[in-house]
Design an enzyme around this catalytic site. Structure first.
Site, PDB file in Angstrom:
ATOM      1  N   GLU A  93       0.810  -1.307   0.175  1.00  0.00           N
ATOM      2  CA  GLU A  93       0.021  -0.037   0.062  1.00  0.00           C
ATOM      3  C   GLU A  93       0.774   1.235  -0.059  1.00  0.00           C
ATOM      4  OE1 GLU A  93      -4.181  -0.853   1.616  1.00  0.00           O
ATOM      5  OE2 GLU A  93      -2.747  -1.794   3.152  1.00  0.00           O
ATOM      6  N   CYS A  98       0.603  -1.566  15.867  1.00  0.00           N
ATOM      7  CA  CYS A  98       0.706  -1.438  14.354  1.00  0.00           C
ATOM      8  C   CYS A  98      -0.039  -2.666  13.712  1.00  0.00           C
ATOM      9  CB  CYS A  98       2.301  -1.163  13.770  1.00  0.00           C
ATOM     10  SG  CYS A  98       2.199  -1.264  12.127  1.00  0.00           S
ATOM     11  N   CYS A 113       5.164  -4.624  15.968  1.00  0.00           N
ATOM     12  CA  CYS A 113       5.154  -3.601  16.905  1.00  0.00           C
ATOM     13  C   CYS A 113       3.655  -3.834  17.436  1.00  0.00           C
ATOM     14  CB  CYS A 113       5.323  -2.337  16.329  1.00  0.00           C
ATOM     15  SG  CYS A 113       6.957  -1.827  15.725  1.00  0.00           S
ATOM     16  N   CYS A 152       5.762  -6.806   7.570  1.00  0.00           N
ATOM     17  CA  CYS A 152       6.761  -6.475   8.442  1.00  0.00           C
ATOM     18  C   CYS A 152       7.148  -7.602   9.367  1.00  0.00           C
ATOM     19  CB  CYS A 152       6.255  -5.064   8.690  1.00  0.00           C
ATOM     20  SG  CYS A 152       7.554  -4.388   9.893  1.00  0.00           S
ATOM     21  N   GLY A 166       6.357  -2.181   6.325  1.00  0.00           N
ATOM     22  CA  GLY A 166       7.631  -2.595   6.323  1.00  0.00           C
ATOM     23  C   GLY A 166       8.781  -1.773   7.093  1.00  0.00           C
ATOM     24  N   SER A 219      11.015   5.997  15.106  1.00  0.00           N
ATOM     25  CA  SER A 219       9.967   5.593  15.835  1.00  0.00           C
ATOM     26  C   SER A 219      10.071   5.213  17.381  1.00  0.00           C
ATOM     27  CB  SER A 219       9.096   4.588  15.181  1.00  0.00           C
ATOM     28  OG  SER A 219       8.907   5.054  13.894  1.00  0.00           O
ATOM     29  N   LEU A 220      10.011   6.311  18.104  1.00  0.00           N
ATOM     30  CA  LEU A 220      10.504   5.959  19.583  1.00  0.00           C
ATOM     31  C   LEU A 220       9.538   5.534  20.370  1.00  0.00           C
ATOM     32  CD1 LEU A 220      13.465   6.255  20.970  1.00  0.00           C
ATOM     33  CD2 LEU A 220      12.395   8.310  22.033  1.00  0.00           C
ATOM     34  N   HIS A 221       8.537   6.127  20.539  1.00  0.00           N
ATOM     35  CA  HIS A 221       7.125   5.679  21.290  1.00  0.00           C
ATOM     36  C   HIS A 221       7.328   5.461  22.608  1.00  0.00           C
ATOM     37  CE1 HIS A 221       5.822   6.100  17.256  1.00  0.00           C
ATOM     38  NE2 HIS A 221       6.030   4.552  16.702  1.00  0.00           N
ATOM     39  N   SER A 251      12.062   6.341   7.679  1.00  0.00           N
ATOM     40  CA  SER A 251      11.595   6.103   9.363  1.00  0.00           C
ATOM     41  C   SER A 251      11.782   4.809   9.541  1.00  0.00           C
ATOM     42  CB  SER A 251      10.070   6.494   9.444  1.00  0.00           C
ATOM     43  OG  SER A 251       9.558   5.980  10.584  1.00  0.00           O
ATOM     44  N   ASN A 297      -3.865   6.050  15.628  1.00  0.00           N
ATOM     45  CA  ASN A 297      -5.285   5.477  14.880  1.00  0.00           C
ATOM     46  C   ASN A 297      -5.460   4.220  15.399  1.00  0.00           C
ATOM     47  OD1 ASN A 297      -5.280   7.603  13.105  1.00  0.00           O
ATOM     48  ND2 ASN A 297      -3.292   6.634  12.361  1.00  0.00           N
ATOM     49  N   CYS A 301       3.765   8.373   0.765  1.00  0.00           N
ATOM     50  CA  CYS A 301       3.930   7.433   2.010  1.00  0.00           C
ATOM     51  C   CYS A 301       4.186   6.162   1.177  1.00  0.00           C
ATOM     52  CB  CYS A 301       3.047   7.399   2.951  1.00  0.00           C
ATOM     53  SG  CYS A 301       3.472   6.212   4.365  1.00  0.00           S
ATOM     54  N   CYS A 333      -1.566   5.774   9.623  1.00  0.00           N
ATOM     55  CA  CYS A 333      -0.431   4.818   9.805  1.00  0.00           C
ATOM     56  C   CYS A 333      -1.030   3.748  10.688  1.00  0.00           C
ATOM     57  CB  CYS A 333       0.625   5.570  10.960  1.00  0.00           C
ATOM     58  SG  CYS A 333       1.012   7.325  10.470  1.00  0.00           S
TER      59      CYS A 333
HETATM   60  N1  SAH Z   1       9.143   0.641  10.099  1.00  0.00           N
HETATM   61  C1  SAH Z   1       9.192   1.876   9.990  1.00  0.00           C
HETATM   62  C2  SAH Z   1       8.315   2.520   9.147  1.00  0.00           C
HETATM   63  C3  SAH Z   1       6.896   2.172   9.255  1.00  0.00           C
HETATM   64  S1  SAH Z   1       5.721   2.822  10.204  1.00  0.00           S
HETATM   65  C4  SAH Z   1       9.221   2.641  11.552  1.00  0.00           C
HETATM   66  O1  SAH Z   1       8.936   1.901  12.367  1.00  0.00           O
HETATM   67  O2  SAH Z   1       9.477   3.744  11.401  1.00  0.00           O
HETATM   68  C5  SAH Z   1       5.424   4.375  10.252  1.00  0.00           C
HETATM   69  C6  SAH Z   1       5.030   5.129  11.484  1.00  0.00           C
HETATM   70  O3  SAH Z   1       3.821   4.779  11.737  1.00  0.00           O
HETATM   71  C7  SAH Z   1       5.860   4.520  12.659  1.00  0.00           C
HETATM   72  O4  SAH Z   1       6.314   5.643  13.436  1.00  0.00           O
HETATM   73  C8  SAH Z   1       4.950   3.797  13.262  1.00  0.00           C
HETATM   74  O5  SAH Z   1       5.261   3.415  14.734  1.00  0.00           O
HETATM   75  C9  SAH Z   1       3.793   4.376  13.356  1.00  0.00           C
HETATM   76  N2  SAH Z   1       2.713   3.677  13.266  1.00  0.00           N
HETATM   77  C10 SAH Z   1       2.262   2.515  13.434  1.00  0.00           C
HETATM   78  N3  SAH Z   1       0.997   2.110  13.768  1.00  0.00           N
HETATM   79  C11 SAH Z   1       0.250   3.219  13.970  1.00  0.00           C
HETATM   80  C12 SAH Z   1      -1.013   3.522  14.461  1.00  0.00           C
HETATM   81  N4  SAH Z   1      -1.898   2.671  14.560  1.00  0.00           N
HETATM   82  N5  SAH Z   1      -1.304   4.826  14.533  1.00  0.00           N
HETATM   83  C13 SAH Z   1      -0.384   5.981  14.349  1.00  0.00           C
HETATM   84  N6  SAH Z   1       0.872   5.688  13.953  1.00  0.00           N
HETATM   85  C14 SAH Z   1       1.186   4.167  13.925  1.00  0.00           C
END
Ligand code: SAH
Length: 341
Positions: free
Chosen positions: A90, A117, A114, A110, A161, A216-218, A193, A292, A103, A335
């Protein structure tokens, strides 16, 4: 049959030589492939019909096609793209003012799982070839012009991915996209990213990566991040910080952190304090992302007041904070929602 786009320039020249064609034809073909992004030999109209059919005899054209397109009320467009072997990935177009951000995906599925995700739940199928990544850009750029009257101006590797686990293909795709003799995009308009693959970050530093880097730290808390992002187990926060310092020292670039606020998971003031401390060694920008919610998800977005407190804490500590509103939610293009439908 070999896809013509897997050839190097020299291999293409050699092939032309072997069929008694002039070497300079390679330049013409190369331009069609990597500057104009055509999808077939028929479109290479400055080659003789004989040469075009010779090419078609010897090489495949493993082109990607748009399988489906959905548009959101906020003008975001989501694409299901079908690869030559029938697999789907996608891509998303996000217009904002004069900008159109694409994007793009780097893998089918992937491997990182996570917890929050949606892509993580579908598992990993295969890496994308660099030509397939370029296809995403070429195909969506045609639609960008039609939909918004604008070319794609920015590219983010934030689709399906983990780009640093498909390092060589992602680097070659970026080379093709930024080559002044290719698609000619400015590297500063491309952002990669990553979930924090340390080996890849060091490799980027060593090649003086000219594009933006987002992590993507979180969470800056090891125990919390390990639950959210299992990649943390072998890529610890501590080692990640050292790799980012190395990256900053080598490239002079600021680090962007993505931080999705999850209610009661990573949105407390203590979490903000840990984040601020984690950022101390290098200049950073924090992108706060609205979560989301996924249908089966156990995670929820933070309450507005909690969110404001968190953001205020960072601002009070002189940090650069951007708040990213979620887009394309009605079409599950946001995302982490790319596989939902
Ligand atoms: N693997 C890479 C790129 C793909 S994810 C990465 O981890 O950066 C792109 C971004 O979307 C990342 O920051 C990821 O953490 C975020 N993301 C994933 N699921 C999400 C969701 N449900 N809501 C908001 N952001 C999300």
């Amino acid at each position: 049959m070999t896809d013509i786009r897997t050839l190097t320039y020299e291999e293409l020249e050699q092939f032309l030589f072997s069929i008694q064609e002039k070497k300079f034809r390679a330049k013409q073909i190369w331009t069609w492939l990597w500057q104009r992004g055509v999808g077939s030999f028929e479109e290479m109209t400055d080659l003789s019909l004989a040469l075009r059919s010779k090419l078609a005899e010897h090489f495949a054209f493993a082109r990607t096609v748009i399988e489906q397109e959905v548009q959101s009320r906020d003008k975001t467009a989501k694409f299901a793209l079908k690869l030559h072997d029938g697999l789907l990935i996608e891509g998303v177009l996000i217009p904002a003012g004069d900008r159109v951000t694409a994007c793009v995906s780097s893998q089918v599925g992937c491997p990182l799982h996570c917890a929050f995700c949606a892509t993580g739940t579908m598992g990993f199928t295969r890496n994308l070839h660099y030509a397939e990544i370029v296809d995403e850009y070429v195909l969506m750029n045609v639609r960008a012009k039609e939909l918004y009257g604008n070319n794609i101006t920015n590219i983010v590797f934030m689709g399906m991915g983990e780009p640093l686990l498909n390092f060589a293909n992602v680097m070659t795709a970026i080379d093709k996209l930024t080559d002044p003799k290719g698609f000619g995009l400015s590297p500063t308009r491309i952002t990669l990213s990553t979930a924090g693959v340390i080996k890849g970050i060091k490799a980027l530093a060593d090649r003086n990566f000219p594009c933006g880097l987002a992590i993507s730290l979180h969470s800056a808390d090891p125990a919390v991040r390990e639950i959210l992002m299992p990649v943390t187990e072998h890529n610890t926060l501590h080692d990640l910080q050292a790799a980012l310092l190395y990256y900053h020292q080598k490239t002079g670039q600021r680090i962007t952190f993505e931080y999705v606020l999850l209610s009661k998971v990573n949105d407390s003031l203590q979490a903000a304090e840990k984040l601020a401390r984690y950022c101390r060694p290098f200049p950073v920008k924090i992108n706060i992302i609205e979560y989301n919610e996924t249908e089966d998800g156990i995670y929820h977005r933070s309450y507005p007041n909690q969110r404001e407190e968190f953001i205020q804490y960072l601002k009070d500590h002189n940090m650069v904070v951007n708040v990213r509103q979620s887009k394309g939610q009605d079409i599950a293009a946001a995302c982490g929602q790319l596989v939902k439908r």
